[in-house]
Design a protein around this motif. Structure first.
Motif, mmCIF file in Angstrom:
data_model
loop_
_atom_site.group_PDB
_atom_site.id
_atom_site.type_symbol
_atom_site.label_atom_id
_atom_site.label_comp_id
_atom_site.label_asym_id
_atom_site.label_seq_id
_atom_site.Cartn_x
_atom_site.Cartn_y
_atom_site.Cartn_z
ATOM 1 N N LYS A 1 17.181 9.737 3.483
ATOM 2 C CA LYS A 1 18.087 8.581 3.548
ATOM 3 C C LYS A 1 17.555 7.358 2.805
ATOM 4 C CE LYS A 1 20.957 10.833 6.106
ATOM 5 N NZ LYS A 1 22.270 11.258 5.543
ATOM 6 N N GLY A 2 16.336 7.417 2.310
ATOM 7 C CA GLY A 2 15.772 6.268 1.611
ATOM 8 C C GLY A 2 14.281 6.415 1.446
ATOM 9 N N PRO A 3 13.666 5.544 0.666
ATOM 10 C CA PRO A 3 12.230 5.661 0.385
ATOM 11 C C PRO A 3 11.362 5.285 1.580
ATOM 12 C CG PRO A 3 13.125 3.688 -0.637
ATOM 13 C CD PRO A 3 14.298 4.443 -0.080
ATOM 14 N N TRP A 4 10.148 5.778 1.566
ATOM 15 C CA TRP A 4 9.110 5.448 2.557
ATOM 16 C C TRP A 4 7.938 4.868 1.774
ATOM 17 C CZ3 TRP A 4 6.816 3.931 6.606
ATOM 18 C CH2 TRP A 4 5.570 4.393 7.044
ATOM 19 N N GLY A 5 7.813 3.538 1.825
ATOM 20 C CA GLY A 5 6.766 2.850 1.097
ATOM 21 C C GLY A 5 7.339 2.071 -0.072
ATOM 22 N N PRO A 6 6.546 1.118 -0.619
ATOM 23 C CA PRO A 6 5.197 0.781 -0.160
ATOM 24 C C PRO A 6 5.214 0.192 1.245
ATOM 25 C CG PRO A 6 5.990 -0.882 -1.679
ATOM 26 C CD PRO A 6 7.001 0.221 -1.699
ATOM 27 N N VAL A 7 4.127 0.389 1.977
ATOM 28 C CA VAL A 7 4.033 -0.131 3.341
ATOM 29 C C VAL A 7 3.256 -1.440 3.347
ATOM 30 C CG1 VAL A 7 4.331 2.036 4.576
ATOM 31 C CG2 VAL A 7 2.071 1.427 3.721
ATOM 32 N N HIS A 8 3.660 -2.320 4.271
ATOM 33 C CA HIS A 8 3.048 -3.655 4.324
ATOM 34 C C HIS A 8 2.500 -4.016 5.698
ATOM 35 C CE1 HIS A 8 4.764 -4.244 0.388
ATOM 36 N NE2 HIS A 8 5.992 -4.152 0.835
ATOM 37 N N GLY A 9 2.868 -3.272 6.745
ATOM 38 C CA GLY A 9 2.409 -3.668 8.068
ATOM 39 C C GLY A 9 2.836 -2.703 9.150
ATOM 40 N N VAL A 10 2.673 -3.148 10.400
ATOM 41 C CA VAL A 10 2.956 -2.359 11.597
ATOM 42 C C VAL A 10 3.916 -3.145 12.479
ATOM 43 C CG1 VAL A 10 1.952 -1.261 13.644
ATOM 44 C CG2 VAL A 10 0.623 -1.392 11.515
ATOM 45 N N THR A 11 4.944 -2.469 13.000
ATOM 46 C CA THR A 11 5.883 -3.099 13.920
ATOM 47 C C THR A 11 5.749 -2.473 15.300
ATOM 48 O OG1 THR A 11 7.436 -3.487 12.106
ATOM 49 C CG2 THR A 11 8.297 -3.708 14.338
ATOM 50 N N ALA B 1 0.834 -1.196 0.000
ATOM 51 C CA ALA B 1 0.000 0.000 0.000
ATOM 52 C C ALA B 1 0.868 1.243 0.000
ATOM 53 C CB ALA B 1 -0.920 0.009 1.221
ATOM 54 N N THR B 2 0.306 2.321 -0.506
ATOM 55 C CA THR B 2 0.939 3.624 -0.399
ATOM 56 C C THR B 2 0.704 4.149 1.011
ATOM 57 O OG1 THR B 2 0.532 4.075 -2.728
ATOM 58 C CG2 THR B 2 0.951 5.976 -1.302
ATOM 59 N N PRO B 3 1.737 4.692 1.679
ATOM 60 C CA PRO B 3 1.510 5.215 3.035
ATOM 61 C C PRO B 3 0.406 6.259 3.039
ATOM 62 C CG PRO B 3 3.861 5.160 2.529
ATOM 63 C CD PRO B 3 3.144 4.854 1.245
ATOM 64 N N MET B 4 -0.428 6.212 4.060
ATOM 65 C CA MET B 4 -1.463 7.235 4.167
ATOM 66 C C MET B 4 -0.821 8.580 4.485
ATOM 67 S SD MET B 4 -3.320 6.324 7.818
ATOM 68 C CE MET B 4 -2.908 4.592 8.103
ATOM 69 N N SER B 5 -1.514 9.657 4.183
ATOM 70 C CA SER B 5 -0.997 10.983 4.502
ATOM 71 C C SER B 5 -0.956 11.160 6.017
ATOM 72 C CB SER B 5 -1.882 12.063 3.883
ATOM 73 O OG SER B 5 -3.151 12.074 4.524
ATOM 74 N N ALA B 6 -0.195 12.161 6.463
ATOM 75 C CA ALA B 6 -0.123 12.430 7.898
ATOM 76 C C ALA B 6 -1.496 12.784 8.453
ATOM 77 C CB ALA B 6 0.874 13.558 8.166
ATOM 78 N N ASP B 7 -2.269 13.549 7.698
ATOM 79 C CA ASP B 7 -3.612 13.917 8.160
ATOM 80 C C ASP B 7 -4.520 12.692 8.254
ATOM 81 O OD1 ASP B 7 -2.970 16.579 8.422
ATOM 82 O OD2 ASP B 7 -3.710 17.142 6.437
ATOM 83 N N ALA B 8 -4.402 11.789 7.272
ATOM 84 C CA ALA B 8 -5.207 10.563 7.315
ATOM 85 C C ALA B 8 -4.781 9.684 8.487
ATOM 86 C CB ALA B 8 -5.071 9.805 5.997
ATOM 87 N N PHE B 9 -3.495 9.669 8.793
ATOM 88 C CA PHE B 9 -2.958 8.868 9.903
ATOM 89 C C PHE B 9 -3.570 9.324 11.224
ATOM 90 C CE2 PHE B 9 0.782 8.088 12.842
ATOM 91 C CZ PHE B 9 0.645 6.704 12.892
#
Length: 315
Positions: free
Chosen positions: A35-45, A2-10
Motif C-alpha cells: 500500500k505504500g513505501p516503508w522508509g526512510p525512517v525518522h523515529g519511533v511512535t 535512515a533506512t529501516p533495519m532488517s527484521a533480524d537486526a530489529f
C-alpha cells in the motif's frame, strides 16, 4: 533519516537491550508494503491500545479489523513487559500527521504543537502499541514502562538517534490522546538516561515501582466556537482553520468511523456536518431525529462524543 533495519537486526537490537521478545507467526513478512513505501525512517511512535487482555490485544494488533487491516504496529508491549512482534515493514499505526513535527523529529529539536495531518507517518516511524485501556486510570506497571523505554532506546541506539526521535501519537496527529497515563516528556527522559549509559545491558534489573506520573490534560473544545465554525460556511472548501477544536472533533468522528481522514482538515464543511449529523442520530450521540440531527453540535451530543473519544467540552 535512515533506512529501516532488517527484521533480524530489529529483533537483535531489542534482545540486546534486555527485552523479552515473543515472535508471533510470520511477523517478518507481515506488513502493508503493498500500500505504500516503508522508509526512510525518522523515529519511533508510542501508542496505547484501548484494550484489555494481553492475548486479545496482541491478536488485534496483528490482524487489525475491517476498517483498519493489520499489522497495527511492529511490536505490542504488554503489561508484563514482554514485546510481541506482530509485523515488520509498513504498518497501520501512525496515520497522517504534522509535517512540522516530522521536521523537528528529523532535526532532533523540541516538538511544535501538532495542528496538521498531511504527512504519511506509517512510512516514517517504527510503532509500538502498549496494552492499556487509555482512560487515564488503567495502571502502567513498572515492567511495562521499562519495556517501552528499552524498546525505544533499542531503535534509537541502532540508528544513532537521541530521545527526541521518540514521540507519542498525541504529539503526531491532532485529536489523538495516546499514550494516556504517563507523559512523553518523562519517557524521553528515561530513554535519554538509558542511551547516555552507553552499551545496553542484556539482562534487565528487577524494576522498581516508579513515582506516580501526572495524567495528561485532555483537549478542550469550546462549544460556542465550534458551533460558529460549523455555521460559518458549510459549502466552502479549503477554508483556513479558525478554531483548533474543529480538528479535535473531526479526529473523534474519524475514530467513530463517520468521517474519512481525508476530510479531517480543520474545516467544518459539508462533509463534517454530515458526519456529525450521523453521530447525533446514533445511540451514543443521543438518537436525535429531524431538525435535532442537523449536524450542528449541541451540548449533549458533543459531551457524549468527548466522553467517548477523550476531550472536554466547555460552554
Amino acid at each position: 533519516m535512515a533506512t529501516p533495519m532488517s527484521a533480524d537486526a530489529f529483533i537483535r537490537a531489542l534482545k540486546a537491550e534486555g527485552l523479552t521478545v515473543v515472535e508471533i507467526g510470520n511477523w517478518r513478512n507481515h506488513n502493508r508494503n503493498s500500500k505504500g513505501p516503508w522508509g526512510p525512517v525518522h523515529g519511533v511512535t508510542i501508542h496505547h491500545t484501548v484494550t484489555k487482555g494481553s492475548a486479545r490485544t496482541v491478536d488485534l494488533c496483528r490482524r487489525g479489523h475491517s476498517a483498519l487491516p493489520g499489522p497495527l504496529c511492529h511490536g505490542v508491549i504488554t503489561k508484563d513487559g514482554k514485546v510481541h512482534l506482530v509485523g515488520y515493514g509498513r504498518a497501520n499505526h501512525a496515520g497522517l500527521g504534522d509535517p512540522d513535527v516530522l521536521r523537528a523529529v528529523i532535526d532532533e529539536k523540541t516538538l511544535p504543537a501538532d495542528n496538521e495531518a498531511t504527512v504519511d507517518g506509517n512510512r516514517h516511524f517504527y510503532g509500538f502499541e502498549c496494552e492499556n485501556l487509555g482512560d487515564g486510570d488503567d495502571p502502567w506497571p513498572a515492567a511495562q514502562l521499562e519495556a517501552i523505554e528499552r524498546a525505544a532506546a533499542a531503535v534509537c541506539r541502532h540508528h544513532g538517534w537521541d530521545e527526541r526521535s521518540v514521540i507519542g501519537h498525541l504529539e503526531w496527529q491532532p485529536g489523538k490522546v495516546d499514550p494516556r497515563g504517563f507523559t512523553m516528556t518523562s519517557m524521553r527522559q528515561r530513554i535519554s538516561s538509558r542511551l547516555d549509559n552507553g552499551t545496553p545491558t542484556t539482562r534487565p534489573p528487577k524494576p522498581s515501582e516508579p513515582k506516580p506520573l501526572p495524567k495528561p490534560t485532555k483537549p478542550v473544545v469550546d462549544l460556542s466556537k465550534l458551533v460558529a465554525a460549523a455555521r460559518s460556511d458549510p459549502a466552502a472548501k479549503g477554508t483556513p482553520v479558525t478554531y483548533s477544536g474543529v480538528r479535535t472533533v473531526e479526529a473523534a468522528l474519524v475514530d467513530a468511523g463517520l468521517l474519512s481522514k481525508s476530510y479531517s482538515d480543520g474545516h467544518f464543511g459539508t462533509t463534517t456536518v454530515t458526519a456529525y449529523a450521523a453521530w447525533q442520530r446514533s445511540k451514543a450521540g443521543g438518537s436525535y431525529r429531524g431538525k435535532n440531527a442537523d449536524g450542528i453540535p449541541g451540548r449533549d451530543s458533543l459531551t457524549r462524543l468527548g466522553n467517548k473519544y477523550g476531550f472536554t467540552v466547555v460552554v
